[in-house]
Design a protein around this motif. Sequence first.
Motif, mmCIF file in Angstrom:
data_model
loop_
_atom_site.group_PDB
_atom_site.id
_atom_site.type_symbol
_atom_site.label_atom_id
_atom_site.label_comp_id
_atom_site.label_asym_id
_atom_site.label_seq_id
_atom_site.Cartn_x
_atom_site.Cartn_y
_atom_site.Cartn_z
ATOM 1 N N PHE A 1 -12.249 -0.995 5.493
ATOM 2 C CA PHE A 1 -12.071 -1.165 4.202
ATOM 3 C C PHE A 1 -10.533 -0.837 4.320
ATOM 4 O O PHE A 1 -9.568 -1.217 2.919
ATOM 5 C CB PHE A 1 -12.727 0.217 3.587
ATOM 6 C CG PHE A 1 -12.982 0.536 2.635
ATOM 7 C CD1 PHE A 1 -13.034 -0.490 1.645
ATOM 8 C CD2 PHE A 1 -12.368 1.088 2.367
ATOM 9 C CE1 PHE A 1 -12.665 -0.860 0.309
ATOM 10 C CE2 PHE A 1 -11.973 1.497 0.643
ATOM 11 C CZ PHE A 1 -12.657 0.383 -0.336
ATOM 12 N N THR B 1 -8.057 -2.553 1.697
ATOM 13 C CA THR B 1 -7.830 -2.853 0.150
ATOM 14 C C THR B 1 -5.758 -3.202 0.591
ATOM 15 O O THR B 1 -5.817 -3.529 -0.457
ATOM 16 C CB THR B 1 -7.943 -1.496 0.793
ATOM 17 O OG1 THR B 1 -9.250 -0.699 0.417
ATOM 18 C CG2 THR B 1 -6.889 -0.658 -0.740
ATOM 19 N N LYS B 2 -5.727 -2.960 2.031
ATOM 20 C CA LYS B 2 -4.226 -3.457 1.636
ATOM 21 C C LYS B 2 -3.806 -4.715 1.990
ATOM 22 O O LYS B 2 -2.945 -5.134 0.869
ATOM 23 C CB LYS B 2 -3.633 -3.407 3.832
ATOM 24 C CG LYS B 2 -2.796 -3.440 3.506
ATOM 25 C CD LYS B 2 -2.063 -3.835 4.946
ATOM 26 C CE LYS B 2 -0.807 -3.329 5.808
ATOM 27 N NZ LYS B 2 -0.401 -3.673 6.908
ATOM 28 N N ARG C 1 -5.853 -6.889 -0.386
ATOM 29 C CA ARG C 1 -5.947 -7.018 -2.053
ATOM 30 C C ARG C 1 -4.563 -6.351 -3.055
ATOM 31 O O ARG C 1 -4.658 -7.111 -4.222
ATOM 32 C CB ARG C 1 -7.459 -5.796 -2.534
ATOM 33 C CG ARG C 1 -8.571 -6.561 -2.397
ATOM 34 C CD ARG C 1 -9.439 -5.930 -2.802
ATOM 35 N NE ARG C 1 -10.657 -6.425 -2.044
ATOM 36 C CZ ARG C 1 -12.752 -5.973 -2.382
ATOM 37 N NH1 ARG C 1 -12.172 -5.415 -3.139
ATOM 38 N NH2 ARG C 1 -13.210 -6.764 -2.296
ATOM 39 N N MET D 1 0.773 -0.995 -0.467
ATOM 40 C CA MET D 1 0.037 -0.439 -0.224
ATOM 41 C C MET D 1 0.619 1.278 -0.188
ATOM 42 O O MET D 1 2.162 1.570 0.645
ATOM 43 C CB MET D 1 -1.138 -0.431 1.670
ATOM 44 C CG MET D 1 -1.925 1.574 1.144
ATOM 45 S SD MET D 1 -3.014 1.131 2.481
ATOM 46 C CE MET D 1 -4.396 -0.072 2.557
#
Length: 57
Positions: A44, A48-49, A51, A1
């Motif tokens: 979230f 996100t991290k 993914r 990220m």
Amino acid sequence: MSKSLSLFFAVASVILLLATAFSISNNGWLTLLFSVLTLAMIAFGFITKARLRKKNQ
């Protein structure tokens, strides 16, 4: 990220936590709303991290 995305999630979560803290003394429903939004933002961020990490492998 990326660092900017991490910073966004961190700042947004802190702002939502502050909103939750300020709403505790005013309105119970508003407190519940901000609490749910805070948990959703943190979740979230973790999603996100994960993914992005999976995408980079």
